[in-house]
Design a protein around this motif. Structure first.
Motif, PDB file in Angstrom:
ATOM      1  N   TRP A   1      14.222  41.294  65.369  1.00  0.00           N
ATOM      2  CA  TRP A   1      13.498  40.029  65.223  1.00  0.00           C
ATOM      3  C   TRP A   1      12.227  40.265  64.426  1.00  0.00           C
ATOM      4  O   TRP A   1      11.479  41.205  64.692  1.00  0.00           O
ATOM      5  N   THR A   2      11.976  39.416  63.464  1.00  0.00           N
ATOM      6  CA  THR A   2      10.724  39.438  62.713  1.00  0.00           C
ATOM      7  C   THR A   2      10.077  38.064  62.869  1.00  0.00           C
ATOM      8  O   THR A   2      10.738  37.088  63.260  1.00  0.00           O
ATOM      9  N   ALA A   3       8.809  37.970  62.556  1.00  0.00           N
ATOM     10  CA  ALA A   3       8.123  36.681  62.644  1.00  0.00           C
ATOM     11  C   ALA A   3       8.819  35.642  61.773  1.00  0.00           C
ATOM     12  O   ALA A   3       8.943  34.472  62.156  1.00  0.00           O
ATOM     13  N   GLU A   4       9.323  36.063  60.627  1.00  0.00           N
ATOM     14  CA  GLU A   4      10.004  35.135  59.719  1.00  0.00           C
ATOM     15  C   GLU A   4      11.349  34.712  60.290  1.00  0.00           C
ATOM     16  O   GLU A   4      11.711  33.527  60.256  1.00  0.00           O
ATOM     17  N   ARG A   5      12.117  35.672  60.805  1.00  0.00           N
ATOM     18  CA  ARG A   5      13.418  35.337  61.386  1.00  0.00           C
ATOM     19  C   ARG A   5      13.260  34.418  62.594  1.00  0.00           C
ATOM     20  O   ARG A   5      14.057  33.494  62.807  1.00  0.00           O
ATOM     21  N   ASP A   6      12.235  34.671  63.404  1.00  0.00           N
ATOM     22  CA  ASP A   6      11.964  33.819  64.564  1.00  0.00           C
ATOM     23  C   ASP A   6      11.876  32.350  64.170  1.00  0.00           C
ATOM     24  O   ASP A   6      12.515  31.480  64.770  1.00  0.00           O
ATOM     25  N   LEU A   7      11.039  32.072  63.173  1.00  0.00           N
ATOM     26  CA  LEU A   7      10.796  30.683  62.773  1.00  0.00           C
ATOM     27  C   LEU A   7      12.041  30.045  62.176  1.00  0.00           C
ATOM     28  O   LEU A   7      12.345  28.876  62.446  1.00  0.00           O
ATOM     29  N   GLU A   8      12.764  30.814  61.392  1.00  0.00           N
ATOM     30  CA  GLU A   8      13.986  30.296  60.784  1.00  0.00           C
ATOM     31  C   GLU A   8      14.998  29.903  61.860  1.00  0.00           C
ATOM     32  O   GLU A   8      15.606  28.823  61.825  1.00  0.00           O
TER      33      GLU A   8
END
Length: 316
Positions: free
Chosen positions: A302-309
């Motif tokens: 999980w990355t901050a970008e993947r989280d939001l997507e």
């Protein structure tokens, strides 16, 4: 209406409790926020779970000092998640203990997890400026190790995959008390975003086989008495199975992640919607269950970008 991302809207300070669950054994709990455990030996103290920041860790230390002035020499981290480990520097422990697998996960994904969790749950990271960096263990084990706090024996074990691949539990045999980390929860949603659904039940069985008289779970109230322990283990099992089962059915017929999410809601909402962090966990849990059902054994990072997507696709 779009839901606030993860727990960004959860700004209310939680009331903490410090409950004796055995002779010289305590559970620090906080209304569904991450718990910590305390084990007092003859000449020193072991803490289980560091909290997310040194500021939060000092709340645990304040409670420890209410019951003993013995030095905190050992810190056990049951897994690698930032909310559990980044407060470690506050304790000044001589030994920081993790499983080999948990340490490997710090190396593989610790930085990404820190950034991800910071975005998900800002209230837990108040005072984050004090965090010196990633938390690394001084001591690791593969299957089990024993620590003696004077004459008090403490067994630290990896009983199987569940919340993460590297979960540890801490067993105090003289009191028949266990600290389970996030393998067991009580009236709190299980976070399964880095979990292993197919293994979780067997790991719960392994915990149950110890027949503990009390458990300090990862979140929720201290579990005192075998009846309460049994109920928490079974409700945790029900949560994990109720999450995975409908998602796996959708994945098996080639359905979409969004369809899996709706199927999971239909099964889980009636039983668990009032659990702490339920809405926060749900999309991460479904995403991981969908991957596992399609044969992806190692959870994707999980990355901050993947989280939001993901959140915008499912909870938006």
């Amino acid at each position: 209406m779009t839901k606030a991302f993860a727990s960004q809207g959860d700004l209310e300070e939680k009331k903490t409790s410090f409950t004796e669950i055995g002779p010289g054994l305590y559970a620090f709990t906080a209304e569904g926020d991450p718990n910590s455990g305390v084990i007092i030996g003859d000449d020193s103290v072991m803490v289980v779970e560091a909290q997310a920041t040194p500021r939060l860790a000092r709340k645990v230390i304040e409670h420890v000092r209410e019951v003993t002035d013995k030095p905190i020499t050992h810190l056990v981290l049951t897994h690698y998640h930032a909310v559990r480990v980044l407060g470690a520097s506050a304790y000044g422990a001589q030994q920081i203990i993790m499983s080999d697998t948990a340490r490997a996960m710090v190396a593989e994904r610790g930085k990404e997890d820190w950034e991800s969790e910071f975005q998900r749950f800002p209230r837990l990271f108040q005072g984050h400026e004090e965090i010196p960096g990633l938390t690394w263990p001084t001591t690791t084990f593969s299957e089990a190790m024993t620590v003696y706090l004077g004459n008090r024996r403490v067994d630290i074990m990896h009983l199987g995959r569940a919340h993460t691949a590297g979960d540890a539990v801490v067993w105090v045999p003289d009191a028949e008390v266990m600290f389970t980390g996030d393998i067991v929860e009580y009236h709190s949603a299980c976070y399964c975003g880095d979990g292993h659904f197919s293994d979780w039940g067997e790991t719960l069985d392994a915990i149950h086989a110890f027949d503990p008289v009390a458990i300090a779970p990862g979140r929720g109230d201290a579990l005192q008495g075998r009846e309460m322990v049994e109920a928490a283990i079974e409700s945790t099992r029900d949560f994990v199975e109720s999450t995975y089962r409908p998602v796996a059915r959708v994945a098996a017929r080639g359905g979409s992640l969004k369809e899996a999410f709706e199927a999971c809601r239909a099964e889980c909402d009636p039983k668990f919607s009032d659990y702490a962090i339920y809405e926060h966990c749900l999309p991460f849990n479904v995403s991981r269950a969908y991957d596992e059902a399609r044969g992806i054994d190692t959870p994707r990072i999980w990355t901050a970008e993947r989280d939001l997507e993901m959140w915008n696709a499912l909870q938006g």
